[in-house]
Motif scaffolding. Structure first.
Motif, PDB file in Angstrom:
ATOM      1  N   GLY A   1       0.822  -1.204   0.000  1.00 47.22           N
ATOM      2  CA  GLY A   1       0.000   0.000   0.000  1.00 47.22           C
ATOM      3  C   GLY A   1       0.854   1.252   0.000  1.00 47.22           C
ATOM      4  O   GLY A   1       2.078   1.192   0.134  1.00 47.22           O
ATOM      5  N   GLY A   2       0.182   2.390  -0.163  1.00 45.06           N
ATOM      6  CA  GLY A   2       0.916   3.652  -0.165  1.00 45.06           C
ATOM      7  C   GLY A   2       0.098   4.770  -0.726  1.00 45.06           C
ATOM      8  O   GLY A   2      -1.127   4.648  -0.904  1.00 45.06           O
ATOM      9  N   LEU A   3       0.784   5.866  -1.020  1.00 44.22           N
ATOM     10  CA  LEU A   3       0.161   7.059  -1.581  1.00 44.22           C
ATOM     11  C   LEU A   3       0.505   7.141  -3.062  1.00 44.22           C
ATOM     12  O   LEU A   3       1.682   7.031  -3.435  1.00 44.22           O
ATOM     13  N   VAL A   4      -0.518   7.332  -3.891  1.00 45.92           N
ATOM     14  CA  VAL A   4      -0.305   7.406  -5.328  1.00 45.92           C
ATOM     15  C   VAL A   4      -1.252   8.455  -5.898  1.00 45.92           C
ATOM     16  O   VAL A   4      -2.309   8.723  -5.332  1.00 45.92           O
ATOM     17  N   GLN A   5      -0.865   9.039  -7.010  1.00 46.13           N
ATOM     18  CA  GLN A   5      -1.724  10.022  -7.665  1.00 46.13           C
ATOM     19  C   GLN A   5      -2.780   9.344  -8.520  1.00 46.13           C
ATOM     20  O   GLN A   5      -2.628   8.181  -8.920  1.00 46.13           O
ATOM     21  N   THR A   6      -3.828  10.070  -8.793  1.00 46.76           N
ATOM     22  CA  THR A   6      -4.873   9.575  -9.682  1.00 46.76           C
ATOM     23  C   THR A   6      -4.264   9.106 -10.991  1.00 46.76           C
ATOM     24  O   THR A   6      -3.425   9.792 -11.583  1.00 46.76           O
ATOM     25  N   GLY A   7      -4.690   7.913 -11.407  1.00 53.04           N
ATOM     26  CA  GLY A   7      -4.163   7.326 -12.632  1.00 53.04           C
ATOM     27  C   GLY A   7      -2.956   6.434 -12.420  1.00 53.04           C
ATOM     28  O   GLY A   7      -2.520   5.743 -13.353  1.00 53.04           O
ATOM     29  N   GLY A   8      -2.428   6.430 -11.212  1.00 48.78           N
ATOM     30  CA  GLY A   8      -1.258   5.621 -10.911  1.00 48.78           C
ATOM     31  C   GLY A   8      -1.596   4.166 -10.635  1.00 48.78           C
ATOM     32  O   GLY A   8      -2.763   3.748 -10.721  1.00 48.78           O
ATOM     33  N   SER A   9      -0.568   3.402 -10.299  1.00 47.31           N
ATOM     34  CA  SER A   9      -0.715   1.972 -10.067  1.00 47.31           C
ATOM     35  C   SER A   9      -0.042   1.556  -8.768  1.00 47.31           C
ATOM     36  O   SER A   9       0.932   2.191  -8.340  1.00 47.31           O
ATOM     37  N   LEU A  10      -0.572   0.515  -8.178  1.00 50.74           N
ATOM     38  CA  LEU A  10       0.035  -0.139  -7.037  1.00 50.74           C
ATOM     39  C   LEU A  10      -0.204  -1.630  -7.157  1.00 50.74           C
ATOM     40  O   LEU A  10      -1.209  -2.051  -7.751  1.00 50.74           O
ATOM     41  N   ARG A  11       0.699  -2.414  -6.576  1.00 58.06           N
ATOM     42  CA  ARG A  11       0.473  -3.850  -6.493  1.00 58.06           C
ATOM     43  C   ARG A  11       0.517  -4.257  -5.027  1.00 58.06           C
ATOM     44  O   ARG A  11       1.550  -4.091  -4.361  1.00 58.06           O
ATOM     45  N   LEU A  12      -0.594  -4.778  -4.567  1.00 54.56           N
ATOM     46  CA  LEU A  12      -0.659  -5.292  -3.202  1.00 54.56           C
ATOM     47  C   LEU A  12      -0.286  -6.765  -3.198  1.00 54.56           C
ATOM     48  O   LEU A  12      -0.617  -7.500  -4.135  1.00 54.56           O
ATOM     49  N   SER A  13       0.386  -7.168  -2.136  1.00 56.56           N
ATOM     50  CA  SER A  13       0.730  -8.573  -1.946  1.00 56.56           C
ATOM     51  C   SER A  13       0.189  -9.036  -0.607  1.00 56.56           C
ATOM     52  O   SER A  13       0.095  -8.253   0.338  1.00 56.56           O
ATOM     53  N   CYS A  14      -0.132 -10.300  -0.538  1.00 51.17           N
ATOM     54  CA  CYS A  14      -0.603 -10.889   0.708  1.00 51.17           C
ATOM     55  C   CYS A  14       0.083 -12.249   0.842  1.00 51.17           C
ATOM     56  O   CYS A  14      -0.195 -13.166   0.060  1.00 51.17           O
ATOM     57  N   ALA A  15       0.956 -12.344   1.820  1.00 50.45           N
ATOM     58  CA  ALA A  15       1.697 -13.582   2.053  1.00 50.45           C
ATOM     59  C   ALA A  15       1.009 -14.391   3.139  1.00 50.45           C
ATOM     60  O   ALA A  15       0.671 -13.869   4.203  1.00 50.45           O
ATOM     61  N   ALA A  16       0.820 -15.666   2.855  1.00 47.35           N
ATOM     62  CA  ALA A  16       0.147 -16.553   3.806  1.00 47.35           C
ATOM     63  C   ALA A  16       1.148 -17.493   4.460  1.00 47.35           C
ATOM     64  O   ALA A  16       2.126 -17.907   3.835  1.00 47.35           O
ATOM     65  N   SER A  17       0.863 -17.839   5.699  1.00 45.53           N
ATOM     66  CA  SER A  17       1.792 -18.668   6.458  1.00 45.53           C
ATOM     67  C   SER A  17       1.616 -20.157   6.191  1.00 45.53           C
ATOM     68  O   SER A  17       2.470 -20.955   6.521  1.00 45.53           O
ATOM     69  N   LYS A  18       0.482 -20.508   5.589  1.00 49.36           N
ATOM     70  CA  LYS A  18       0.121 -21.915   5.496  1.00 49.36           C
ATOM     71  C   LYS A  18       0.720 -22.589   4.276  1.00 49.36           C
ATOM     72  O   LYS A  18       0.592 -22.096   3.156  1.00 49.36           O
TER      73      LYS A  18
ATOM     74  N   ASN B   1      -4.530  -0.663 -11.296  1.00 53.13           N
ATOM     75  CA  ASN B   1      -4.149   0.328 -12.299  1.00 53.13           C
ATOM     76  C   ASN B   1      -5.211   1.406 -12.408  1.00 53.13           C
ATOM     77  O   ASN B   1      -6.353   1.207 -11.992  1.00 53.13           O
ATOM     78  N   ASN B   2      -4.816   2.523 -12.974  1.00 55.12           N
ATOM     79  CA  ASN B   2      -5.741   3.641 -13.172  1.00 55.12           C
ATOM     80  C   ASN B   2      -6.508   3.955 -11.883  1.00 55.12           C
ATOM     81  O   ASN B   2      -7.743   4.050 -11.875  1.00 55.12           O
ATOM     82  N   LEU B   3      -5.770   4.129 -10.828  1.00 59.58           N
ATOM     83  CA  LEU B   3      -6.387   4.350  -9.525  1.00 59.58           C
ATOM     84  C   LEU B   3      -7.113   5.685  -9.465  1.00 59.58           C
ATOM     85  O   LEU B   3      -6.695   6.671 -10.098  1.00 59.58           O
ATOM     86  N   LYS B   4      -8.188   5.685  -8.707  1.00 62.55           N
ATOM     87  CA  LYS B   4      -9.031   6.860  -8.552  1.00 62.55           C
ATOM     88  C   LYS B   4      -9.127   7.215  -7.064  1.00 62.55           C
ATOM     89  O   LYS B   4      -8.942   6.338  -6.206  1.00 62.55           O
ATOM     90  N   PRO B   5      -9.440   8.455  -6.752  1.00 57.87           N
ATOM     91  CA  PRO B   5      -9.571   8.839  -5.336  1.00 57.87           C
ATOM     92  C   PRO B   5     -10.564   7.962  -4.576  1.00 57.87           C
ATOM     93  O   PRO B   5     -10.355   7.688  -3.387  1.00 57.87           O
TER      94      PRO B   5
END
Length: 124
Positions: free
Chosen positions: A9-26, A84-88
């Motif tokens: 997660g983080g701060l990004v401007q409109t139209g930007g991209s982020l990739r979230l990851s979720c690591a599992a212990s199992k 992708n193409n993130l919006k407020p």
């Protein structure tokens, strides 16, 4: 018991991209359906996307279709959410969740294990 840890997660401007990851212990991660959910201040938790155990079935909320992609790497015990193409209006805390199932549950109350959440903020 499954421990889930989100990151990306983080701060990004409109139209930007982020990739979230979720690591599992199992180690039996491949037998779990996974979902991403989000909750904005003053709003109820909402489903974003879900994926079945092998990654062949996916579901997206209408609000993110065509912009977000859920995927998983069972060898790495990790599920991803490419945004992708993130919006407020995408600003929220994003949570991943797991349920031991061969289907792709779409409601939050169908999931048994939850991560701590990661904040995504999209500035206009």
């Amino acid at each position: 018991q499954v421990q889930l840890v989100e990151s990306g997660g983080g701060l990004v401007q409109t139209g930007g991209s982020l990739r979230l990851s979720c690591a599992a212990s199992k180690d039996t991660f491949s037998t779990y359906a996974m979902g991403w959910f989000r909750q904005a201040p003053g709003s109820e938790r909402a489903t974003v996307a879900s994926i079945n155990w092998i990654g062949r079935n996916t579901y997206y909320a209408d609000s993110v279709k065509g912009r977000f992609t859920i995927s998983r790497d069972n060898a790495r015990n990790t599920v991803y959410l490419q945004m992708n193409n993130l919006k407020p209006e995408d600003t929220a805390v994003y949570y991943c969740a797991a349920r031991k199932s061969y289907s792709d549950p779409r409601r939050g109350d169908e999931y048994d294990y939850w991560g701590q959440g990661t904040q995504v903020t999209v500035s206009s």
